[in-house]
Write an enzyme that holds these catalytic residues in place. Structure first.
Site, short mmCIF file in Angstrom:
data_model
loop_
_atom_site.label_atom_id
_atom_site.label_comp_id
_atom_site.label_asym_id
_atom_site.label_seq_id
_atom_site.Cartn_x
_atom_site.Cartn_y
_atom_site.Cartn_z
N ILE A 169 0.84 -1.20 0.00
CA ILE A 169 0.00 0.00 0.00
C ILE A 169 0.87 1.26 0.00
O ILE A 169 1.57 1.55 0.97
CB ILE A 169 -0.95 0.01 1.21
CG1 ILE A 169 -1.75 -1.30 1.27
CG2 ILE A 169 -1.86 1.22 1.15
CD1 ILE A 169 -2.53 -1.64 0.01
N GLU A 254 -6.56 5.99 -12.55
CA GLU A 254 -5.27 5.54 -12.04
C GLU A 254 -4.36 5.08 -13.17
O GLU A 254 -3.17 5.42 -13.21
CB GLU A 254 -5.49 4.40 -11.05
CG GLU A 254 -4.22 3.85 -10.44
CD GLU A 254 -4.47 2.86 -9.31
OE1 GLU A 254 -3.59 2.03 -9.05
OE2 GLU A 254 -5.56 2.92 -8.69
N ARG A 280 30.00 11.54 -25.00
CA ARG A 280 30.84 10.41 -24.58
C ARG A 280 31.71 9.96 -25.75
O ARG A 280 31.22 9.52 -26.78
CB ARG A 280 29.95 9.25 -24.12
CG ARG A 280 30.72 7.98 -23.76
CD ARG A 280 31.51 8.17 -22.46
NE ARG A 280 31.97 6.90 -21.95
CZ ARG A 280 33.15 6.33 -22.23
NH1 ARG A 280 34.00 6.96 -23.06
NH2 ARG A 280 33.47 5.17 -21.72
N HIS A 350 24.59 4.16 -21.73
CA HIS A 350 25.43 4.81 -20.73
C HIS A 350 26.62 3.94 -20.33
O HIS A 350 27.52 4.43 -19.62
CB HIS A 350 24.62 5.14 -19.47
CG HIS A 350 23.88 6.45 -19.53
ND1 HIS A 350 22.73 6.63 -20.24
CD2 HIS A 350 24.16 7.66 -18.95
CE1 HIS A 350 22.30 7.88 -20.09
NE2 HIS A 350 23.14 8.52 -19.33
N GLY A 376 -2.27 -2.55 -12.23
CA GLY A 376 -2.75 -3.56 -13.17
C GLY A 376 -1.60 -4.02 -14.04
O GLY A 376 -1.07 -3.25 -14.85
#
Length: 389
Positions: A169, A254, A280, A350, A376
């Site tokens: 929860i 939700e 990079r 990365h 879900g």
């Protein structure tokens, strides 16, 4: 992601209207100034300070959807989607989760199903951030299968007595008000579940333990126990036996905001990865010079933008009170999987830095994993879509 190219498009899409973009700017500024400087410490602490939650309430972020009589802004599901997307872009999934559970998941039960007296008592504090909410449905043997919950609520005079356990929860440790699902008639199937308001400190209700998670570290997650927990009949949320339908209705929102959170997190991951591979150096150049890398990122960006447009189109339909169960289920499945695919690729590009705890992309990869499960699981969402085909 850079959306400057959209500015030349006519006519403007409805979910790009000025009020939504103003909200986006406000949330993005709050993330930059008040979340990012402190959120690493919240990750260590395992929760967000109340002062920050009250600050969000004061700025109106917890009342986006609610009426002005409670201190709300009276906006709609598009605004909630903007809010969730920008919290996802923060790269702190736990922060986004804790705030969204309060603003767009748990508190919906109070507003949609509460009596006038219940709303008058609780909604002002919910909107201000003084009263934080949690929704307690999941149990050790019942996750996406809501009908399988075992927590019982037995009528005893002018009270109900709750017995059972809730698990996983969010906001479970520090919430003030819990929206709890329990069976009032085990023989009635979907008509035997009722929602209850349970306040922190109610005798017989306790936080059994705080749970330790892979990701979403700054949101507290708990196991809750109800052992002879007596709540008055006036704490019933909605009609007795109608809790299942309330849960199904609220799950649409939700899943919408979890999809939006996924989109925002994936956008941030791609942005930081493009910046990284353009600087990079490797094999006499930069990683961006490698066709395989830049094309992979381009394809992920394309799929992300397509999903984002589907997200906002669905939010716009929900704002018009359309039933979007099929679409929100699709979105939850698509976006929860996509953010994980994006995170995996971005960690890969990365290199060793991608698995270092000092790297934001490492946190994104951990936090993204929860998004194909919470609200879900992907497989459950696909079964919902299939059942409606």
């Amino acid at each position: 992601m850079d959306k400057a190219w959209m500015s030349a498009r006519e006519p403007e899409l409805p979910w790009m209207a000025a009020e939504y973009e103003l909200l986006r700017d406000q949330v993005r500024r709050f993330v930059k100034e008040e979340i990012k400087p402190c959120a690493d410490q919240w990750e260590e602490n395992g929760f967000i300070p109340r002062s920050i939650l009250r600050r969000m309430g004061a700025l109106g972020f917890f009342g986006i959807r609610y009426p002005a009589e409670y201190g709300g802004a009276e906006m709609d599901s598009v605004a909630s989607t903007v809010f969730a997307e920008e919290l996802g872009r923060s790269t702190y999934g736990g922060v986004a989760d804790a705030m969204l559970v309060h603003a767009d998941m748990a508190s919906l039960y109070v507003f949609h199903d509460g009596t006038k007296a219940q709303r008058a008592r609780w909604m002002p504090g919910i909107v201000s951030g003084e009263a934080i909410t949690a929704v307690a449905i999941t149990e050790p043997d019942a996750g996406s299968d809501v009908k399988a919950i075992r927590t019982r609520a037995v009528r005893d005079g002018d009270s109900y007595v709750l017995d059972g356990t809730k698990l996983y929860i969010t906001n479970g440790v520090h919430a003030d008000l819990y929206c709890v699902a329990a069976k009032t008639d085990p023989a009635a199937g979907t008509n035997g579940i009722t929602m209850f308001l349970v306040e922190k400190g109610t005798p017989g209700f306790s936080v059994a333990r705080e749970l330790d998670k892979l990701g979403w570290r700054s949101s507290d997650t708990a196991e809750l126990v109800f052992d002879g927990c007596r709540v008055p009949t006036e704490n019933v949320l909605g009609a007795e036996g109608q809790g299942f339908y309330s849960i199904m209705r609220n799950l649409q929102n939700e899943r919408l905001v979890l999809a939006a959170m996924s989109i925002g997190m994936a956008e941030a991951a791609i942005d930081m990865t493009v910046t990284y591979v353009k600087t990079r150096r490797a094999f006499g150049g930069v990683l961006w010079d490698m066709q395989a890398i830049r094309q992979r990122l381009a394809m992920l960006s394309a799929r992300l933008e397509a999903s984002r447009q589907f997200l906002y189109a669905t939010a716009w339909r929900m704002a018009a009170d359309d039933d979007c169960l099929r679409e929100t289920s699709m979105l939850k499945a698509i976006c929860g999987e996509l953010v994980n695919e994006v995170a995996y690729a971005c960690v890969q590009f990365h290199g060793a830095m991608g698995v270092m705890r000092e790297s934001a992309i490492e946190r994104v990869a951990r936090d993204a994993r929860v998004l194909s499960i919470a609200g879900g699981a992907t497989e459950v969402m696909l079964e919902v879509v299939a059942s409606m085909s």
